[in-house]
Write an enzyme that holds these catalytic residues in place. Structure first.
Site, mmCIF file in Angstrom:
data_model
loop_
_atom_site.group_PDB
_atom_site.id
_atom_site.type_symbol
_atom_site.label_atom_id
_atom_site.label_comp_id
_atom_site.label_asym_id
_atom_site.label_seq_id
_atom_site.Cartn_x
_atom_site.Cartn_y
_atom_site.Cartn_z
ATOM 1 N N ASP A 86 18.763 -9.905 31.719
ATOM 2 C CA ASP A 86 17.627 -9.092 32.161
ATOM 3 C C ASP A 86 17.967 -8.415 33.496
ATOM 4 O O ASP A 86 17.190 -7.583 33.985
ATOM 5 C CB ASP A 86 16.329 -9.916 32.248
ATOM 6 C CG ASP A 86 16.436 -11.090 33.192
ATOM 7 O OD1 ASP A 86 17.542 -11.370 33.702
ATOM 8 O OD2 ASP A 86 15.399 -11.752 33.423
ATOM 9 N N SER A 87 19.160 -8.692 34.040
ATOM 10 C CA SER A 87 19.680 -7.904 35.165
ATOM 11 C C SER A 87 19.871 -6.446 34.754
ATOM 12 O O SER A 87 20.111 -5.591 35.613
ATOM 13 C CB SER A 87 20.993 -8.491 35.689
ATOM 14 O OG SER A 87 21.915 -8.697 34.640
ATOM 15 N N ASP A 125 18.937 -12.608 27.325
ATOM 16 C CA ASP A 125 17.870 -13.189 28.146
ATOM 17 C C ASP A 125 16.512 -12.938 27.498
ATOM 18 O O ASP A 125 16.242 -11.831 27.017
ATOM 19 C CB ASP A 125 17.849 -12.516 29.531
ATOM 20 C CG ASP A 125 18.561 -13.331 30.597
ATOM 21 O OD1 ASP A 125 18.667 -14.569 30.449
ATOM 22 O OD2 ASP A 125 19.001 -12.722 31.588
ATOM 23 N N LYS A 155 18.722 -16.965 26.248
ATOM 24 C CA LYS A 155 18.673 -17.679 27.529
ATOM 25 C C LYS A 155 17.282 -17.513 28.122
ATOM 26 O O LYS A 155 16.666 -16.456 27.988
ATOM 27 C CB LYS A 155 19.732 -17.124 28.488
ATOM 28 C CG LYS A 155 19.766 -17.840 29.848
ATOM 29 C CD LYS A 155 21.038 -17.560 30.626
ATOM 30 C CE LYS A 155 21.058 -16.263 31.382
ATOM 31 N NZ LYS A 155 19.940 -16.081 32.348
ATOM 32 N N GLU A 157 14.767 -18.892 31.717
ATOM 33 C CA GLU A 157 14.797 -19.501 33.053
ATOM 34 C C GLU A 157 13.854 -20.699 33.143
ATOM 35 O O GLU A 157 12.779 -20.694 32.532
ATOM 36 C CB GLU A 157 14.418 -18.452 34.113
ATOM 37 C CG GLU A 157 15.429 -17.314 34.203
ATOM 38 C CD GLU A 157 15.105 -16.300 35.301
ATOM 39 O OE1 GLU A 157 14.128 -16.528 36.072
ATOM 40 O OE2 GLU A 157 15.827 -15.291 35.405
ATOM 41 N N GLU A 224 22.463 -21.113 39.225
ATOM 42 C CA GLU A 224 22.569 -19.933 40.090
ATOM 43 C C GLU A 224 22.239 -20.284 41.534
ATOM 44 O O GLU A 224 21.182 -20.872 41.820
ATOM 45 C CB GLU A 224 21.632 -18.817 39.589
ATOM 46 C CG GLU A 224 21.686 -17.581 40.489
ATOM 47 C CD GLU A 224 21.133 -16.308 39.874
ATOM 48 O OE1 GLU A 224 20.865 -16.287 38.659
ATOM 49 O OE2 GLU A 224 20.975 -15.331 40.612
HETATM 50 N N1 LIG Z 1 23.460 -6.737 40.601
HETATM 51 C C1 LIG Z 1 22.923 -7.937 40.397
HETATM 52 N N2 LIG Z 1 23.665 -9.045 40.569
HETATM 53 C C2 LIG Z 1 23.126 -10.278 40.358
HETATM 54 O O1 LIG Z 1 23.861 -11.286 40.509
HETATM 55 C C3 LIG Z 1 21.773 -10.370 39.943
HETATM 56 C C4 LIG Z 1 21.045 -9.175 39.760
HETATM 57 N N3 LIG Z 1 21.636 -7.998 40.003
HETATM 58 N N4 LIG Z 1 19.754 -9.187 39.356
HETATM 59 C C5 LIG Z 1 19.203 -10.400 38.867
HETATM 60 C C6 LIG Z 1 19.659 -11.518 39.689
HETATM 61 C C7 LIG Z 1 19.211 -11.454 41.126
HETATM 62 N N5 LIG Z 1 20.283 -12.152 41.794
HETATM 63 C C8 LIG Z 1 20.503 -12.167 43.153
HETATM 64 C C9 LIG Z 1 20.141 -11.098 43.940
HETATM 65 C C10 LIG Z 1 20.379 -11.085 45.295
HETATM 66 C C11 LIG Z 1 21.003 -12.163 45.882
HETATM 67 C C12 LIG Z 1 21.248 -12.116 47.343
HETATM 68 O O2 LIG Z 1 21.169 -11.078 47.962
HETATM 69 N N6 LIG Z 1 21.595 -13.244 47.964
HETATM 70 C C13 LIG Z 1 21.912 -13.231 49.376
HETATM 71 C C14 LIG Z 1 21.250 -14.398 50.054
HETATM 72 C C15 LIG Z 1 19.770 -14.251 49.919
HETATM 73 C C16 LIG Z 1 18.982 -15.033 50.934
HETATM 74 O O3 LIG Z 1 19.445 -16.078 51.403
HETATM 75 O O4 LIG Z 1 17.872 -14.589 51.210
HETATM 76 C C17 LIG Z 1 23.409 -13.260 49.568
HETATM 77 O O5 LIG Z 1 23.871 -12.910 50.652
HETATM 78 O O6 LIG Z 1 24.133 -13.534 48.591
HETATM 79 C C18 LIG Z 1 21.359 -13.250 45.099
HETATM 80 C C19 LIG Z 1 21.126 -13.240 43.731
HETATM 81 C C20 LIG Z 1 21.297 -12.542 40.839
HETATM 82 N N7 LIG Z 1 21.114 -11.599 39.757
HETATM 83 C C1 LIG Z 2 23.029 -13.461 36.475
HETATM 84 C C2 LIG Z 2 22.895 -13.867 35.037
HETATM 85 C C3 LIG Z 2 23.068 -15.329 34.850
HETATM 86 C C4 LIG Z 2 21.582 -13.384 34.471
HETATM 87 O O1 LIG Z 2 20.673 -14.107 34.178
HETATM 88 C C5 LIG Z 2 21.420 -11.930 34.280
HETATM 89 O O2 LIG Z 2 22.405 -11.181 34.422
HETATM 90 O O3 LIG Z 2 20.297 -11.527 33.977
HETATM 91 MG MG LIG Z 3 18.865 -13.066 33.810
#
Ligand SMILES: Nc1nc(=O)c2c([nH]1)NC[C@@H]1CN(c3ccc(C(=O)N[C@@H](CCC(=O)O)C(=O)O)cc3)CN21
Ligand SMILES: CC(C)C(=O)C(=O)O
Ligand SMILES: [Mg+2]
Length: 307
Positions: A86-87, A125, A155, A157, A224
């Site tokens: 769903d990303s 998803d 999948k 959540e 995750e």
């Molecule tokens: N492009 C993309 N990549 C992804 O991995 C992803 C998506 N989109 N969309 C759905 C979810 C959202 N996810 C995410 C999105 C942002 C962070 C992020 O920015 N994390 C920060 C820390 C955040 C915090 O502590 O507030 C980092 O620096 O990694 C992590 C997972 C993982 N998934």
């Molecule tokens: C980041 C993966 C595990 C996911 O759920 C997605 O791409 O939607």
């Molecule tokens: Mg997903």
């Protein structure tokens, strides 16, 4: 390398490939994971192959895909499991997050990914709102993805909170990949995408969630954004494979969003991402060169022209 079971040999001889079977035929040499195929590349990877990989201690890669052409690239590269995540919400459809993604969108793009592949197990998803009402809603929507798109698994959540949904799907014959830790469909509740499972209480909850999805019958579980030490403990504790994203090296498998992995994503990517290419730059460069040649009158040249 690995023994082929009689059932697998029969599949190969008959060319039967289950619900996802189409376009059987010649395969380019996969450069990626080979172990999951168990030496058989003429049929789809199944959840049985995934279970066997954990028993052997073999690690495997998973990538997202949202269209047939990109999926065919990863299939030919030997990626054994493709996730129609769903990303697609933020990576393909232009939404801010995964939250707005609908069942119609998931079904359309999942069908494209299935059509573009011959060997990968395609997992889709269940989007936000497609299973939260309860097990019956989850089964109705998962069934749609299996029947209309032809995916091999779905999948969803949530750990303990989604266990009843997982149970009903598995009872109905639909393999389920679970997803715990940072669950992005809860972005509004989390207030962002923070690391999960930090502190003793949160760690205990994550372990309970992991056991709950395994007991409910999930064939694997995405972890995750959890500390590596905790992910390692979950991986040791469970008999189903863990698929890490921001969960350290000790998971049984690793998943990345393909646009992140290939350097296509616009703007910042999460810390857990490694970019293995710079596709955004490459594609932008090609578009600029095309534009320049049109403006300057150097494209089309003689070899692109009919008389
Ligand atoms: N492009 C993309 N990549 C992804 O991995 C992803 C998506 N989109 N969309 C759905 C979810 C959202 N996810 C995410 C999105 C942002 C962070 C992020 O920015 N994390 C920060 C820390 C955040 C915090 O502590 O507030 C980092 O620096 O990694 C992590 C997972 C993982 N998934
Ligand atoms: C980041 C993966 C595990 C996911 O759920 C997605 O791409 O939607
Ligand atoms: Mg997903």
């Amino acid at each position: 390398m690995t023994q082929i079971s009689p059932a697998q040999t029969q599949d190969e001889q008959q060319g039967t490939q289950g619900a996802q079977g189409r376009n059987p035929g010649t395969a380019a040499k996969p450069a990626g994971d080979k172990s999951l195929y168990g030496g058989v590349r003429s049929r789809r990877v199944t959840v049985r192959d995934i279970a066997a990989a954990k028993a052997r201690g073999d690690k495997w890669p998973m990538l997202t895909a949202y269209d047939a052409m990109t999926a065919s690239v990863f299939d030919e590269a030997g990626i054994p499991v493709l996730l129609v995540g769903d990303s697609m919400g933020n990576c393909h459809l232009g939404y801010e997050s995964t939250v707005p993604v609908t069942m119609d969108e998931m079904t359309l793009l999942s069908a494209a990914v299935v059509r573009g592949t011959e060997r990968a197990l395609v997992v889709a998803d269940l989007p936000f709102g497609a299973y939260q009402e309860g097990p019956v809603q989850a089964l109705r929507n998962a069934t749609r993805l299996v029947k209309e798109a032809g995916v091999g698994a779905v999948k969803l959540e949530g750990g303990e909170r989604s266990a009843d949904q997982i149970k009903l799907l598995v009872d109905a014959g639909i393999p389920v990949m679970a997803h715990i830790g940072l669950t992005p469909q809860s972005v509004n509740a989390f207030g962002g995408y923070p690391v999960q499972g930090r502190g003793e209480e949160a760690a205990q909850q994550l372990l309970r969630d992991a056991k709950a999805v395994q007991d409910a019958g999930a064939f694997s579980v995405v972890l995750e954004a959890v500390p590596a030490e905790l992910a390692a403990e979950v991986t040791r504790t469970l008999h189903i494979p863990t698929v890490g994203i921001g969960a350290g090296l000790d998971c049984d498998a690793q998943v990345l969003v393909w646009t992140d992995m290939a350097g296509m994503t616009k703007g910042r990517v999460p810390r857990f991402v490694k970019q293995y290419a710079q596709l955004r730059e490459a594609l932008g460069g090609a578009a600029k060169e095309f534009a320049e040649e049109v403006v300057s009158g150097t494209f089309p040249a003689a070899e692109h022209t009919f008389h």
